[in-house]
Scaffold this motif. Sequence first.
Motif, mmCIF file in Angstrom:
data_model
loop_
_atom_site.group_PDB
_atom_site.id
_atom_site.type_symbol
_atom_site.label_atom_id
_atom_site.label_comp_id
_atom_site.label_asym_id
_atom_site.label_seq_id
_atom_site.Cartn_x
_atom_site.Cartn_y
_atom_site.Cartn_z
ATOM 1 N N TYR A 487 0.820 -1.215 0.000
ATOM 2 C CA TYR A 487 0.000 0.000 0.000
ATOM 3 C C TYR A 487 0.855 1.267 0.000
ATOM 4 O O TYR A 487 0.426 2.309 -0.499
ATOM 5 N N GLN A 492 6.879 6.887 -6.594
ATOM 6 C CA GLN A 492 7.266 5.921 -7.623
ATOM 7 C C GLN A 492 8.780 5.757 -7.672
ATOM 8 O O GLN A 492 9.294 4.636 -7.860
ATOM 9 N N TRP A 495 9.996 3.231 -5.430
ATOM 10 C CA TRP A 495 9.478 1.883 -5.715
ATOM 11 C C TRP A 495 9.622 1.599 -7.209
ATOM 12 O O TRP A 495 8.665 1.400 -7.933
ATOM 13 N N SER A 525 -4.050 -3.942 -6.265
ATOM 14 C CA SER A 525 -3.340 -2.734 -5.845
ATOM 15 C C SER A 525 -4.226 -1.868 -4.968
ATOM 16 O O SER A 525 -5.424 -1.725 -5.225
ATOM 17 N N PHE A 527 -2.826 1.467 -3.645
ATOM 18 C CA PHE A 527 -1.804 2.477 -3.396
ATOM 19 C C PHE A 527 -2.396 3.660 -2.630
ATOM 20 O O PHE A 527 -3.486 4.148 -2.951
ATOM 21 N N VAL A 532 1.579 6.268 -8.357
ATOM 22 C CA VAL A 532 2.355 5.046 -8.181
ATOM 23 C C VAL A 532 1.652 3.940 -8.949
ATOM 24 O O VAL A 532 0.449 3.730 -8.793
#
Length: 588
Positions: A487, A492, A495, A525, A527, A532
Amino acid sequence: MQSKTGPRRVGGVAARVMASGALAAGLAASASAAEAPDFGPNVHIFDPATPGMQQRIDEIYAAQQPNHFGPRRDAILLKPGTYRDLRIPVGFYTHVLGLGSHPDDVHVIGDLRSTPFLDNDNATQNFWRGAENFSVTPTLGIGDNTMQWAVSQAIPFRRMHVRGNIRLNKDKGWASGGWFSDVLIDGQVNSATQQQWLSRNSQWASWTGSNWNMVFVGVRGAPAGEFPTPGQRFTKIDKTPLVREKPYLFIDAQIGYAVRVPALRRDSVGISWANGALTPGKTVPINEFFIARPGDTAAAMNAQLAAGKHLLLTPGEYLLTETLQVGRAGTVVLGIGFPTLRSDSGQPLVKTADVDGLTISGLFLDAGRQDSGVLMEVAPAGAKKRHKANPIVLHDLFFRVGGAAAGQVETALRINAHDTLVDHTWLWRADHGEGVSWTSNPSAHGLWVNGEDVTIYGLFAEHFQKEQVVWQANGGRVYFYQSEIPYDPPTQTQWTHAAGGRGYAAYKVADKVTRHEAWGLGIYSVFLQPDVVLDRAIEAPQAPGVRFHHMITVCLVDKGGIERVINDAGNPARCKGGSNTATLKSYP
């Protein structure tokens, strides 16, 4: 929808139930006379005549239902017999076990229930509870002879006989994943809002419900329809290729308390205890086990293991200052009541030798303050032996990084032994609770596999900061995979894979692998920060022997998404600017 015709009887098991009154009475009488070992204060043993039983069970539930990350652990053990008008609500860290040699030897006429922990009937945090080896007639359930089992991850439901129907959520509330194995349900299973589910070697009269990812392996009565049709997202594998059912504690009519260790089953369908049969295997008297209780040290347990004892861990927390070493072929390590291992001194919690026939079941492994590299390692690095005839088997192993307190580890579970079988695991880097942030509970990987021909039924891996699962060796097989990617990537940039590409695949098969196959994969996902994305949910080499079946990706909040299902195949799953769900039936 629930059955309107009531439960149907399935096969010869029900006939055995109707004719078993005298036998059950005899078993109950001999079981009542069996002297229980000292399992410690967190194991509660009942028989049908135990005074105040309902009050004691209610008191356990009152303590455990809100105990999301607390230290308390409980096992409720039911001796053979019939329990009339008994209600068993099941909260966190509560394990309800029948002590019969057969699930029908313990019969609860009343209710067994899991109720959502969160508001709005939301069961997506109903973790760490279970029921095994008894039968339930839900006369006091939610109506229509139906029991409610609203659960999500880390919920073993094994060797159970539901003499009616079962519903896997409450009302319209969400639930997120679960597990059936060796289960008979006379009536209907209603999966309702369940997002995903694995059923192995079970049977029922009917199944209704589908959401994202429902997988059936060696099941009698699997529903019609096939992935990816909405409302029929079913993945069906006719036979379970190889499995050994989880050991269970029971009272043997001749020797008293003992553990039954089931035999390997090949190409199996349905339950292991049909027609009144004893599950094939061997019985190990309880006096061949060292019974560990909270406060026992790793040194004490290792000494007993080295002396030839098996190990039974009772409920509670075990703070270890050295690693548990399981080295003797054929050793059984069995936990009841979610015994929780933790080390704050930077030591792995469990390591095994590269030997035949180990069984490690029912453990909860919690990451400590110092990074130990790995929480559990199956065989040393570079293991060479083959174990096809007598594999190492892991059941119901649950790993946690953070949540109860800050913790960290590079990799939760590393498997080096060839031919290992894994039967249900949840590897979880916590997304809520104490000690939870990108820097407070760092952990790169949930599972790392170096062993060849490793088979996993029910692989749940979530929120790790790099690849959730990495497969480095040939011959891997996975039946059901459920994964939420992390999460909490702050940006970005923080990651992004060093080799290029945004984010880290949830399921990674190394480029050198030439044989691998997986069925029924769901990757999601959630996020929390904007901008991201994950480029590829699954990464795998393009080789004739590498095959994937029935994949789904889902974007669950209004930020980011997943661009491709596997490599460059499959549509995006975006919460903005397109569909939030993408499916792919096969690859290549």
